[in-house]
Design a protein around this motif. Sequence first.
Motif, PDB file in Angstrom:
ATOM      1  N   PHE A  60       0.818  -1.239  -0.100  1.00  0.00           N
ATOM      2  CA  PHE A  60      -0.018  -0.182  -0.020  1.00  0.00           C
ATOM      3  C   PHE A  60       0.904   1.377   0.083  1.00  0.00           C
ATOM      4  O   PHE A  60       2.104   1.318   0.255  1.00  0.00           O
ATOM      5  CB  PHE A  60      -1.012  -0.180   1.113  1.00  0.00           C
ATOM      6  N   GLU A  61       0.154   2.494  -0.419  1.00  0.00           N
ATOM      7  CA  GLU A  61       0.947   3.491  -0.695  1.00  0.00           C
ATOM      8  C   GLU A  61       0.830   4.421   0.427  1.00  0.00           C
ATOM      9  O   GLU A  61      -0.371   5.049   0.749  1.00  0.00           O
ATOM     10  CB  GLU A  61       0.752   4.255  -2.111  1.00  0.00           C
ATOM     11  N   LYS A  62       1.841   4.799   1.477  1.00  0.00           N
ATOM     12  CA  LYS A  62       1.584   5.580   2.583  1.00  0.00           C
ATOM     13  C   LYS A  62       2.568   7.065   2.166  1.00  0.00           C
ATOM     14  O   LYS A  62       2.613   7.665   2.968  1.00  0.00           O
ATOM     15  CB  LYS A  62       1.716   5.148   3.600  1.00  0.00           C
ATOM     16  N   ALA A  67       3.495   2.827  -5.269  1.00  0.00           N
ATOM     17  CA  ALA A  67       2.668   2.791  -6.443  1.00  0.00           C
ATOM     18  C   ALA A  67       3.591   3.564  -7.717  1.00  0.00           C
ATOM     19  O   ALA A  67       2.985   3.716  -8.835  1.00  0.00           O
ATOM     20  CB  ALA A  67       1.551   3.945  -6.171  1.00  0.00           C
ATOM     21  N   PHE A  89      -4.224  -1.132  -6.437  1.00  0.00           N
ATOM     22  CA  PHE A  89      -3.843  -1.938  -5.177  1.00  0.00           C
ATOM     23  C   PHE A  89      -4.473  -3.085  -5.162  1.00  0.00           C
ATOM     24  O   PHE A  89      -5.817  -3.550  -5.511  1.00  0.00           O
ATOM     25  CB  PHE A  89      -4.331  -1.182  -3.911  1.00  0.00           C
ATOM     26  N   ASP A 199       1.693   8.956  -8.466  1.00  0.00           N
ATOM     27  CA  ASP A 199       0.617   9.593  -7.803  1.00  0.00           C
ATOM     28  C   ASP A 199       1.012  11.032  -7.225  1.00  0.00           C
ATOM     29  O   ASP A 199       0.049  11.830  -6.546  1.00  0.00           O
ATOM     30  CB  ASP A 199       0.523   8.650  -6.450  1.00  0.00           C
ATOM     31  N   LYS A 203      -2.300  13.877  -6.371  1.00  0.00           N
ATOM     32  CA  LYS A 203      -2.240  14.433  -4.962  1.00  0.00           C
ATOM     33  C   LYS A 203      -2.399  15.921  -5.059  1.00  0.00           C
ATOM     34  O   LYS A 203      -2.713  16.533  -4.037  1.00  0.00           O
ATOM     35  CB  LYS A 203      -1.125  13.801  -4.224  1.00  0.00           C
ATOM     36  N   ALA A 208      -6.680  12.513  -5.569  1.00  0.00           N
ATOM     37  CA  ALA A 208      -6.086  11.329  -4.728  1.00  0.00           C
ATOM     38  C   ALA A 208      -7.351  10.859  -3.712  1.00  0.00           C
ATOM     39  O   ALA A 208      -7.948  11.712  -2.953  1.00  0.00           O
ATOM     40  CB  ALA A 208      -4.891  11.837  -4.112  1.00  0.00           C
ATOM     41  N   TYR A 210      -8.043   9.135  -0.356  1.00  0.00           N
ATOM     42  CA  TYR A 210      -7.567   8.523   0.613  1.00  0.00           C
ATOM     43  C   TYR A 210      -8.763   8.012   1.580  1.00  0.00           C
ATOM     44  O   TYR A 210      -9.913   8.353   1.334  1.00  0.00           O
ATOM     45  CB  TYR A 210      -7.023   9.664   1.515  1.00  0.00           C
ATOM     46  N   GLY A 363      -6.681   2.696   4.543  1.00  0.00           N
ATOM     47  CA  GLY A 363      -5.321   2.689   3.955  1.00  0.00           C
ATOM     48  C   GLY A 363      -4.738   1.578   4.763  1.00  0.00           C
ATOM     49  O   GLY A 363      -4.008   1.816   5.646  1.00  0.00           O
ATOM     50  N   THR A 389      -8.343  -1.307  -0.460  1.00  0.00           N
ATOM     51  CA  THR A 389      -7.028  -0.520  -0.236  1.00  0.00           C
ATOM     52  C   THR A 389      -7.095   0.816  -0.667  1.00  0.00           C
ATOM     53  O   THR A 389      -6.951   1.098  -1.854  1.00  0.00           O
ATOM     54  CB  THR A 389      -5.815  -1.176  -0.014  1.00  0.00           C
ATOM     55  N   LEU A 391      -5.338   5.135  -0.673  1.00  0.00           N
ATOM     56  CA  LEU A 391      -4.098   5.819  -0.149  1.00  0.00           C
ATOM     57  C   LEU A 391      -4.259   6.165   1.198  1.00  0.00           C
ATOM     58  O   LEU A 391      -5.087   6.271   1.833  1.00  0.00           O
ATOM     59  CB  LEU A 391      -3.902   6.807  -0.901  1.00  0.00           C
TER      60      LEU A 391
END
Length: 728
Positions: A60-62, A67, A89, A199, A203, A208, A210, A363, A389, A391
Amino acid sequence: MTINTTRRGFLKSAAAAGAVLLVGARPDGALAAASSETAQFNPFVKIDADGTVTAIVKHFEKGQGPATGLPTLIAEEIGLRMDQIEYEFAPSDPQVYNNLLFGPFQGTGGSTAMANSWMQYRQAGAAAREMLINAAAQSWGVAASDVTIEEGIVNAGDKSAPIADFVAAASQLEAPVEPRLKDPADFRLIGNEAVRRKDSAIKGNGQAMYAMDVHLPNQMIAMIKRPESRGGIATGFDDSASKEVKGYINATVLPNQAGVAVYAENTWAAIQARDALEVEWDMSGAETRDSDQIKAEIMDALEAEATYNVNKADVAAVSAAIEGADQVVEKTFYFPLLAHAPMEPLNCTIEQTAEGNIVLHDGSQMPTGPHMAYQQIFQLPPEKIQINTMLAGGSFGRRATPDADYQVEAALAFVVTDRSRPVKLVWTREDDIRSGYYRPAFGHKARVGLNAEGEIVGWQHQVAGQSIMKGTPFEAVVVHGGVDHSSVEGIADSPYEIPGMALGLTDTPKATSVLWWRSVGHTHTAYTMETMMDLAAQAAGRDPVEFRLAHLSDASDPDQQRKAAVLKLATEKAGWGTAPEGRSQGIAVHKSFGSYVAEVVEISGDPESGIKIEKVTCAVDCGIAVNPDVVKAQMEGGIGYGIGHVMRDQITLTSGAVDQYNFPDYEPLRIGDIAAIDVHIVPSAEAPTGVGEPGTPPSAPALANAITAMSGLHMAELPMAENGVSFV
């Protein structure tokens, strides 16, 4: 499922309904292909009928970059530009999307995303390329060796066509078991500094999606009233005042009694209704200690014989060598509890479909955890539970609790309803700072003996603190012989060649709930090791860089040589020893998560009137830098995270209750705290290693060593602002 995205536009899925080629791995690990999304395996590569290529990202992208990184591997092997590949995802399925370094568990952490996916995603991309090439060769009547794919176009002599023309035919072919990987000399995307994040645009423009942005029709907001001290349980409540709040729905004690769930039509109503709720608490099992008591327990443990002899050293012999040394350098360190404090507060949304499936929008850093927990809570088989899932706006470890804490809270708040309305659980920042999980408190006592030539003859190191892994599902993997390796990592496995090293560990009772924090044990072990190396160098009358290199001199040891190389590069780029008048420099170098990072911090001012961090110069060896732009960003972020916390942050307890509540008294790094950061990447042909965390460990000791070089003041207790240092 309909999502209301009036505030943000949801990132359009790249997966079209007519996908006809999927390439990935079956549960047995073999590469496979299928002609529809009803295949029995879940792929890493999906190519739609129109030629759209999608990377299925299992990490996952934190903010740390998978990504971008994982699509880069696939695009490189197929022969695409970065604008020709999309990502989505992966679903929760540890049989296919497990983290290869975690065992049968799907999750992101430990800076492992690229390290465990490097070959897996390249092979998936290479398999897709070979299948498309074979389909084109059959169609054109040419040898497969004469066919290439460049920028999404299939070429053979004077023939060319987009890959879309061969997707259908390729889907009928067998996937190669051992696809040919590109020669690194032919890489166009991997290692390319011009490749930017996939991404960034969404963003920047607000598209994006979340977890906090999920708004399902007819959803309720749930907030939890928790006890002031961890361990209290709710026995009853009075919601008379809450009923006066417009939008309040109702409240109920959670099935585990860990708090009271308050439901409302919107977040503000939930906050107001929760604040108005009167709860009866049973605090007999709650944490009651003050921070001073916790510190005293740790310090007492440092003075007693260690419970575990970590490296099985002859402690008496090491102690005797130190006692007989010409000089002894000794320091005792204390590291306080720290909060994660990601910018996006914790949240997730849960709903039940018409078919009775449970869907979690989150997330989700470790989806296997909540997936397993939900099977028990809802008494459903795994296929009836879906995790979508999203962001995440940061984590630093907080979204990866072993007990899936906030996801379980959401499930408990949902399961007691009639399930006709989705429930969105929202934590405020105050909730997380006061009721969350923390980097454990630790103490270190180090004694270093030096001979007349200034050489180390013995190093005795005692560590005491709160084990993260014991009592969790990860204990069997990380704890051996009673030793939680995360408590001593960075010492026990240090590349430094140190004669006469004795390392002891004692576990102390946990304060509230502890958890891994960006770079885990390296947050305190690197600080101790690197400030002690500086103090030993000073006692020996030697330059701290030369002193370190003397303990990294084994030409046959790649570990030592890579660590020495980043040390040399960082000092060269920083102009070590040539700082302008009025400035001082400090150095630190550390290995963590397979990567080697050296940092030079240059400061001006003085501790009393205020120190200004003028520049941080960083050198990193992370193997092949798949996305250099991402690597540099992660080094910058890790440096800021480490320095920001060591400057002024700590979590303190009064009678078990956390004193801090939000950014005014738990202040993160500010944009003006560091004037400049300069990152340099060591060219490497080694397999990629971690970058999300390794920038953090050397940052704090490099700053501390610069302060010592400037003023002679040694910071053995943190944060610095509470122990004699001010910043401007």
